[in-house]
Motif scaffolding. Structure first.
Motif, PDB file in Angstrom:
ATOM      1  N   THR B 332       0.838  -1.196   0.000  1.00 53.83           N
ATOM      2  CA  THR B 332       0.000   0.000   0.000  1.00 53.83           C
ATOM      3  C   THR B 332       0.876   1.250   0.000  1.00 53.83           C
ATOM      4  N   PRO B 333       0.605   2.208  -0.933  1.00 46.29           N
ATOM      5  CA  PRO B 333       1.408   3.440  -0.946  1.00 46.29           C
ATOM      6  C   PRO B 333       1.005   4.361   0.206  1.00 46.29           C
ATOM      7  N   GLU B 334       1.810   5.400   0.432  1.00 46.89           N
ATOM      8  CA  GLU B 334       1.529   6.403   1.461  1.00 46.89           C
ATOM      9  C   GLU B 334       0.551   7.431   0.914  1.00 46.89           C
ATOM     10  N   VAL B 335      -0.212   8.067   1.807  1.00 47.41           N
ATOM     11  CA  VAL B 335      -1.062   9.185   1.390  1.00 47.41           C
ATOM     12  C   VAL B 335      -0.155  10.320   0.935  1.00 47.41           C
ATOM     13  N   GLY B 336      -0.481  10.921  -0.211  1.00 45.76           N
ATOM     14  CA  GLY B 336       0.324  12.015  -0.737  1.00 45.76           C
ATOM     15  C   GLY B 336       1.357  11.555  -1.744  1.00 45.76           C
ATOM     16  N   ALA B 337       1.586  10.240  -1.824  1.00 47.60           N
ATOM     17  CA  ALA B 337       2.600   9.732  -2.751  1.00 47.60           C
ATOM     18  C   ALA B 337       2.085   9.785  -4.189  1.00 47.60           C
ATOM     19  N   SER B 338       2.994   9.919  -5.140  1.00 50.60           N
ATOM     20  CA  SER B 338       2.636   9.815  -6.555  1.00 50.60           C
ATOM     21  C   SER B 338       2.639   8.340  -6.924  1.00 50.60           C
ATOM     22  N   VAL B 339       1.568   7.900  -7.596  1.00 47.69           N
ATOM     23  CA  VAL B 339       1.506   6.479  -7.948  1.00 47.69           C
ATOM     24  C   VAL B 339       1.184   6.305  -9.422  1.00 47.69           C
ATOM     25  N   HIS B 340       1.464   5.114  -9.873  1.00 46.55           N
ATOM     26  CA  HIS B 340       1.181   4.736 -11.253  1.00 46.55           C
ATOM     27  C   HIS B 340       0.067   3.700 -11.222  1.00 46.55           C
ATOM     28  N   LEU B 341      -0.988   3.908 -12.034  1.00 47.46           N
ATOM     29  CA  LEU B 341      -2.113   2.967 -12.067  1.00 47.46           C
ATOM     30  C   LEU B 341      -2.158   2.303 -13.434  1.00 47.46           C
ATOM     31  N   THR B 342      -2.452   1.000 -13.426  1.00 54.31           N
ATOM     32  CA  THR B 342      -2.479   0.259 -14.681  1.00 54.31           C
ATOM     33  C   THR B 342      -3.720  -0.617 -14.733  1.00 54.31           C
ATOM     34  N   ALA B 343      -4.325  -0.716 -15.913  1.00 50.56           N
ATOM     35  CA  ALA B 343      -5.426  -1.665 -16.113  1.00 50.56           C
ATOM     36  C   ALA B 343      -5.209  -2.381 -17.435  1.00 50.56           C
ATOM     37  N   ALA B 344      -5.613  -3.651 -17.483  1.00 50.86           N
ATOM     38  CA  ALA B 344      -5.453  -4.437 -18.707  1.00 50.86           C
ATOM     39  C   ALA B 344      -6.457  -3.981 -19.756  1.00 50.86           C
ATOM     40  N   GLY B 345      -6.184  -4.252 -21.004  1.00 51.69           N
ATOM     41  CA  GLY B 345      -7.039  -3.819 -22.116  1.00 51.69           C
ATOM     42  C   GLY B 345      -8.452  -4.348 -22.007  1.00 51.69           C
ATOM     43  N   GLU B 346      -8.620  -5.616 -21.591  1.00 56.09           N
ATOM     44  CA  GLU B 346      -9.970  -6.207 -21.542  1.00 56.09           C
ATOM     45  C   GLU B 346     -10.789  -5.678 -20.364  1.00 56.09           C
ATOM     46  N   ALA B 347     -10.110  -4.968 -19.420  1.00 59.10           N
ATOM     47  CA  ALA B 347     -10.832  -4.413 -18.264  1.00 59.10           C
ATOM     48  C   ALA B 347     -11.430  -3.050 -18.583  1.00 59.10           C
ATOM     49  N   VAL B 348     -11.131  -2.528 -19.761  1.00 55.46           N
ATOM     50  CA  VAL B 348     -11.587  -1.181 -20.115  1.00 55.46           C
ATOM     51  C   VAL B 348     -12.961  -1.263 -20.787  1.00 55.46           C
ATOM     52  N   HIS B 349     -13.906  -0.434 -20.310  1.00 57.73           N
ATOM     53  CA  HIS B 349     -15.248  -0.367 -20.904  1.00 57.73           C
ATOM     54  C   HIS B 349     -15.408   1.016 -21.520  1.00 57.73           C
ATOM     55  N   LEU B 350     -16.065   1.067 -22.690  1.00 62.45           N
ATOM     56  CA  LEU B 350     -16.301   2.362 -23.316  1.00 62.45           C
ATOM     57  C   LEU B 350     -17.797   2.608 -23.444  1.00 62.45           C
ATOM     58  N   PHE B 351     -18.207   3.827 -23.080  1.00 64.62           N
ATOM     59  CA  PHE B 351     -19.620   4.193 -23.155  1.00 64.62           C
ATOM     60  C   PHE B 351     -19.753   5.470 -23.958  1.00 64.62           C
ATOM     61  N   ASP B 352     -20.806   5.548 -24.776  1.00 68.15           N
ATOM     62  CA  ASP B 352     -21.087   6.773 -25.509  1.00 68.15           C
ATOM     63  C   ASP B 352     -21.560   7.829 -24.510  1.00 68.15           C
ATOM     64  N   ALA B 353     -20.989   9.041 -24.587  1.00 63.54           N
ATOM     65  CA  ALA B 353     -21.316  10.072 -23.600  1.00 63.54           C
ATOM     66  C   ALA B 353     -22.755  10.552 -23.743  1.00 63.54           C
ATOM     67  N   GLN B 354     -23.320  10.499 -24.975  1.00 60.76           N
ATOM     68  CA  GLN B 354     -24.692  10.972 -25.181  1.00 60.76           C
ATOM     69  C   GLN B 354     -25.708   9.926 -24.715  1.00 60.76           C
ATOM     70  N   THR B 355     -25.617   8.725 -25.259  1.00 60.95           N
ATOM     71  CA  THR B 355     -26.635   7.706 -24.972  1.00 60.95           C
ATOM     72  C   THR B 355     -26.346   6.970 -23.665  1.00 60.95           C
ATOM     73  N   GLU B 356     -25.152   7.104 -23.154  1.00 61.16           N
ATOM     74  CA  GLU B 356     -24.704   6.392 -21.951  1.00 61.16           C
ATOM     75  C   GLU B 356     -24.743   4.877 -22.132  1.00 61.16           C
ATOM     76  N   ARG B 357     -24.799   4.415 -23.372  1.00 60.59           N
ATOM     77  CA  ARG B 357     -24.809   2.971 -23.618  1.00 60.59           C
ATOM     78  C   ARG B 357     -23.400   2.500 -23.950  1.00 60.59           C
ATOM     79  N   ALA B 358     -23.135   1.239 -23.652  1.00 61.27           N
ATOM     80  CA  ALA B 358     -21.806   0.681 -23.920  1.00 61.27           C
ATOM     81  C   ALA B 358     -21.587   0.543 -25.423  1.00 61.27           C
ATOM     82  N   LEU B 359     -20.350   0.736 -25.851  1.00 65.26           N
ATOM     83  CA  LEU B 359     -20.010   0.502 -27.257  1.00 65.26           C
ATOM     84  C   LEU B 359     -19.752  -0.984 -27.437  1.00 65.26           C
ATOM     85  N   CYS B 360     -20.383  -1.570 -28.427  1.00 66.49           N
ATOM     86  CA  CYS B 360     -20.067  -2.967 -28.705  1.00 66.49           C
ATOM     87  C   CYS B 360     -20.478  -3.329 -30.121  1.00 66.49           C
TER      88      CYS B 360
END
Lengths: 326, 360
Positions: B332-360
């Motif tokens: 666990t990092p310290e509060v105030g520390a700079s950290v790097h965050l990573t997520a895998a490609g398949e964990a990413v979801h995309l939604f249209d900002a207008q319809t709020e529906r998922a892209l698929c």
């Protein structure tokens, strides 16, 4: 300089006296109060506020009640000295046929008034609860008699009971071809005739209390019963009425006390001959009033109030015992 | 046992429409959970199936029979209410037996059924008690017993666990699931708790404002949320959402300029300059060393740490947004520390900002 010094010397005993008589006790109390726990402080405040009504009740209620018990053992006509009479007032009461007539009348008011008024009030409340249209208006209509003075109401009802062509009821009977009824002039009809407006007057209050009780029953009880498919009558008998028990107990005790103490309706509907005809409508309170303020037999009247007190106590205790949740 | 068909169902209170033409097919023996925030119409739906609410339009069929105008008692359903609706003046035995009052079974059979039900629910020793002498969990069981004793085709549960404390809720959840597995009766269960929905359901129906947002198995709605609402509602903590813009070459750029390749599932649906939201669940957004493998890389400052035991929730401020990520407890990092965050490609979801529906 000199004058000031002299003044100070003169003042000192005076301030000291003020301190000793007022300041010191206050200081003592405050230092005592500060050293109490939070709980104790709360108790101190509770008793501070309770002391005023308590004092009032002791002077206005409890003392006269105790005095009535004492008075019932004496003979007194307000002007003479009180004379010790022992239990003779109670003996006289037991031997007085008028008292037993009045005693029975009082119980008739109770035995007819309480069940009839409660059944009518419950029926009205039960159906009113299911009505949304003009609900508030109808409720206000039922409550109105409760706000009306008994005197005005009694006089209007007296007029209702008059023979034709004045009385409303006899006019209706005449229209229907039914014989005229004497109502207040009959020894058998007078008591129910006096009771009717008394029931009507208390109905609004009972309806409101029943409505509040009905509203407090969760809707899901009825919905669950609907899904179970039980009949409306079963729901009424096995769900609504048992769940209304606290309300019913309250109203039974409250209205019983009311009917046992009935006075103003009787007095105002039979003013020419209070409690008449032939004592057929006379309740205990009217007899007490008559004995005390027309007969000036204060001891005898006090004995009657003691009997009324005991009747109220016993009836209430029996009702609470029977109706209490077993 | 029976299936339930809901076809183009509408509900109006006066001029206000609260259910807007919903369709829902519930298979025989299926455990369906209606989930959504307060006022989404889930309870109204359940009450319409029960027959406690009239339907304004459409059709409800239970076991192939249209029941629009059938009384609740004749629908062959049983319902468990949020406040249990068990009668305080009756014993447990009478409460369970109340559901059998109108049945034409001989008295001995009724008695046997009541006792069998009590046995299944572990209430045998409590049959002579009054509800006031029972604990919350026991009352809940009595309410279920009352429903079970009728052996209905469909069970309806209206937020039955809401009045229990967290520990008891988890326990009763398990018991309900076991009961369903043992009896195999169709169940429609209403809750606002997404954990209940996920753990109990064969199929989750996510509702909002009288519309169905998504239907699917717990895994489907978790992994492939159809709308931004469904994505945020299922899963705790909620999915992180970042504004993004589509590019011409199947990728998105985040507000900060970072470039993220679009997941393969959205191929073709993505347009250049399309306003989007990029969603990533805290479970998939990990605190890592810079350069760790992944499609989404973010830099930020730790603002709050919430230790959960084996891992910790790390609240990271990036620009004016706060994201939630996870880190193993020992890293666990310290509060105030700079950290790097990573997520895998398949964990990413995309939604249209207008319809709020998922892209698929």
């Amino acid at each position: 300089m000199l004058a000031q010094d002299r003044n100070r010397q003169i003042d000192r005993p005076a301030t000291h006296r003020v301190w000793r008589t007022v300041g010191f006790p206050i200081w003592l109390y405050l230092s005592w109060y500060r050293s109490r726990t939070i709980r104790q402080k709360r108790v101190v405040w509770a008793w501070t506020f309770l002391s005023v009504p308590l004092l009032f009740y002791v002077v206005i209620r409890f003392y006269p009640t105790a005095d009535a018990f004492w008075l019932s053992l004496h003979d007194w006509n307000l002007l003479s000295d009180m004379e010790w009479a022992g239990m003779s007032n109670f003996g006289r009461l037991a031997a007085d046929p008028e008292f037993w007539q009045v005693f029975w009348n009082t119980f008739q008011y109770l035995l007819l008034g309480t069940p009839i008024s409660l059944v009518i009030a419950f029926t009205i409340a039960y159906y009113l609860d299911q009505v949304r249209f003009m609900h508030g208006f109808i409720r206000a209509l039922y409550f109105l008699p409760f706000l009306t003075t008994a005197v005005a109401m009694a006089w209007v009802w007296r007029w209702f009971y008059q023979p034709v062509p004045v009385g409303v009821f006899n006019n209706i009977l005449a229209e229907l071809g039914i014989a005229q009824q004497p109502f207040l002039r009959s020894t058998s009809q007078a008591l129910p005739s006096v009771l009717a407006p008394a029931i009507w007057a208390g109905l609004g209050f009972q309806v409101i209390i029943f409505l509040a009780g009905l509203r407090a029953i969760p809707q899901s009880y009825y919905e669950a019963a609907r899904i179970d498919g039980v009949s409306r009558l079963t729901i009424l008998w096995e769900i609504t009425i048992p769940l209304l028990k606290p309300t019913i107990v309250f109203l039974v005790v409250f209205s019983s006390i009311g009917f046992l103490r009935i006075f103003d309706h009787v007095f105002n509907m039979t003013t020419n001959d209070p409690g008449g005809p032939l004592n057929s409508t006379e309740p205990l309170v009217l007899m007490i009033y008559d004995t005390a303020f027309n007969g000036f037999q204060m001891g005898y009247a006090a004995a009657q109030t003691v009997v009324l007190f005991l009747v109220l106590l016993v009836v209430s205790l029996i009702q609470l015992r029977i109706l209490r949740d077993r | 046992m029976a299936d339930v068909s809901i076809r183009q169902i509408y509900k109006q209170y006066g001029s206000v429409e609260v259910i807007h033409g919903l369709d829902l097919e519930i298979a025989d023996g299926e455990f369906v959970v209606l989930v959504g925030p307060s006022g989404c119409g889930k309870s109204t739906m359940l009450r319409m199936i029960a027959g406690l609410e009239e339907i304004s339009g459409g059709e409800i069929a239970i076991g192939g029979r249209v029941v629009n105008h059938v009384e609740p008692k004749d629908r062959n359903i049983a319902m468990v209410f949020q406040n249990y609706a068990i009668y305080p003046h009756m014993t447990v035995y009478k409460n369970i037996g109340f559901g059998l009052r109108t049945s034409r079974l001989p008295q001995a059979d009724k008695d046997r059924r009541i006792r069998d039900t009590a046995k299944i629910l572990g209430l045998t020793d409590l049959l002579e008690r009054r509800p006031s002498q029972l604990s919350g969990g026991q009352r809940q069981r009595v309410a279920m017993g009352r429903a079970m004793v009728r052996q209905p085709a469909v069970f309806l549960f209206d937020e039955p666990l809401s009045n229990l404390d967290a520990q008891l809720r988890a326990q009763m959840r398990l018991e309900i699931k076991k009961l369903h597995q043992a009896m195999g009766t169709t169940i429609v269960f209403v809750t606002h708790d997404q954990v209940e929905a996920m753990t109990l359901a064969d199929r989750i129906v996510i509702m909002k404002d009288g519309y169905i947002q998504q239907m699917g198995t717990p895994t489907e709605v978790y992994e492939h949320p159809a709308t931004m609402f469904a994505a945020r509602f299922i899963g705790s903590p909620s999915m992180n959402m970042l504004p993004a813009t589509g590019t011409a070459d199947a990728a998105v750029t985040l507000a900060g300029g970072a470039r993220v390749p679009a997941p393969p599932s959205v191929n073709g649906a993505l347009q250049a300059d399309q306003a989007l939201f990029l969603g990533v669940r805290p479970d998939h957004l990990l605190v890592t060393e810079p350069g760790a493998p992944g499609a989404l890389h973010l830099e930020g400052t730790v603002s709050v740490i919430e230790p959960l035991g084996p891992e910790a929730l790390v609240y990271v401020t990036i620009g004016d947004r706060e994201l939630v990520a996870k880190a193993p407890a020992h890293k666990t990092p310290e509060v105030g520390a700079s950290v790097h965050l990573t997520a895998a490609g398949e964990a990413v979801h995309l939604f249209d900002a207008q319809t709020e529906r998922a892209l698929c």
